[in-house]
Motif scaffolding. Structure first.
Motif, PDB file in Angstrom:
ATOM      1  N   GLY A   1     -20.122 -61.487  31.953  1.00  0.00           N
ATOM      2  CA  GLY A   1     -18.343 -61.925  31.901  1.00  0.00           C
ATOM      3  C   GLY A   1     -18.481 -61.625  30.587  1.00  0.00           C
ATOM      4  N   ILE A   2     -19.434 -60.423  30.504  1.00  0.00           N
ATOM      5  CA  ILE A   2     -19.169 -60.038  29.029  1.00  0.00           C
ATOM      6  C   ILE A   2     -17.785 -58.737  28.955  1.00  0.00           C
ATOM      7  N   LEU A   3     -18.005 -57.724  30.120  1.00  0.00           N
ATOM      8  CA  LEU A   3     -16.562 -57.016  30.456  1.00  0.00           C
ATOM      9  C   LEU A   3     -16.428 -57.627  31.770  1.00  0.00           C
ATOM     10  N   VAL A   4     -15.294 -57.762  32.051  1.00  0.00           N
ATOM     11  CA  VAL A   4     -14.673 -58.264  33.413  1.00  0.00           C
ATOM     12  C   VAL A   4     -13.398 -57.242  33.411  1.00  0.00           C
ATOM     13  N   PRO A   5     -12.706 -57.239  34.590  1.00  0.00           N
ATOM     14  CA  PRO A   5     -11.365 -55.929  35.158  1.00  0.00           C
ATOM     15  C   PRO A   5     -10.543 -56.473  33.631  1.00  0.00           C
ATOM     16  N   ASP A   6     -10.085 -54.918  33.244  1.00  0.00           N
ATOM     17  CA  ASP A   6      -8.310 -55.118  33.328  1.00  0.00           C
ATOM     18  C   ASP A   6      -7.726 -54.596  33.634  1.00  0.00           C
ATOM     19  N   SER A   7      -7.219 -55.143  33.324  1.00  0.00           N
ATOM     20  CA  SER A   7      -5.262 -54.518  34.519  1.00  0.00           C
ATOM     21  C   SER A   7      -5.117 -53.013  34.884  1.00  0.00           C
ATOM     22  N   ASP A   8      -6.042 -52.213  33.734  1.00  0.00           N
ATOM     23  CA  ASP A   8      -5.819 -50.747  34.491  1.00  0.00           C
ATOM     24  C   ASP A   8      -7.169 -50.978  35.472  1.00  0.00           C
ATOM     25  N   PRO A   9      -6.889 -51.082  37.017  1.00  0.00           N
ATOM     26  CA  PRO A   9      -8.329 -50.331  37.900  1.00  0.00           C
ATOM     27  C   PRO A   9      -9.221 -50.040  37.402  1.00  0.00           C
TER      28      PRO A   9
END
Length: 108
Positions: free
Chosen positions: A55-63
């Motif tokens: 969970g340190i890298l999570v999906p951004d609003s940009d896919p």
């Protein structure tokens, strides 16, 4: 610490801020990383996938991007750059000072 005290890396659509810290390289919260960068061999892909699971890298609003959910200390600028770029990276040659554009390698 001001914006000028950070190094920046901008591979493709991603934009990440980091700085040397102790025995590693700190990437700042809200920096972004490419989900699918270069097509070549990716030596840091396993680390990137671990950060996604944690969970340190999570999906951004940009896919096309991941976003750092918190500051993260990497063992080296090269590993940090490899995760941000999603491809092999020479951190000392890639991270640039925000204020003067010099690379980590160019600094004393």
């Amino acid at each position: 610490m001001s914006e000028n005290d950070w190094f920046v890396m901008r591979p493709q659509k991603a934009q990440a801020y980091g700085r040397p810290e102790g025995d590693g390289f700190l990437v700042r919260k809200d920096s972004t990383a490419m989900r699918d960068g270069s097509a070549s061999v990716k030596r840091d892909r396993e680390e990137r996938d671990r950060l996604v699971r944690q969970g340190i890298l999570v999906p951004d609003s940009d896919p096309d991007l991941y976003r750092f959910s918190r500051d993260h200390l990497f063992p080296s600028a090269s590993m940090a750059g490899g995760v941000v770029k999603d491809g092999n990276c020479s951190g000392p040659q890639t991270w640039r000072c925000s204020k003067d554009g010099k690379t980590l390698k160019e600094l004393p």
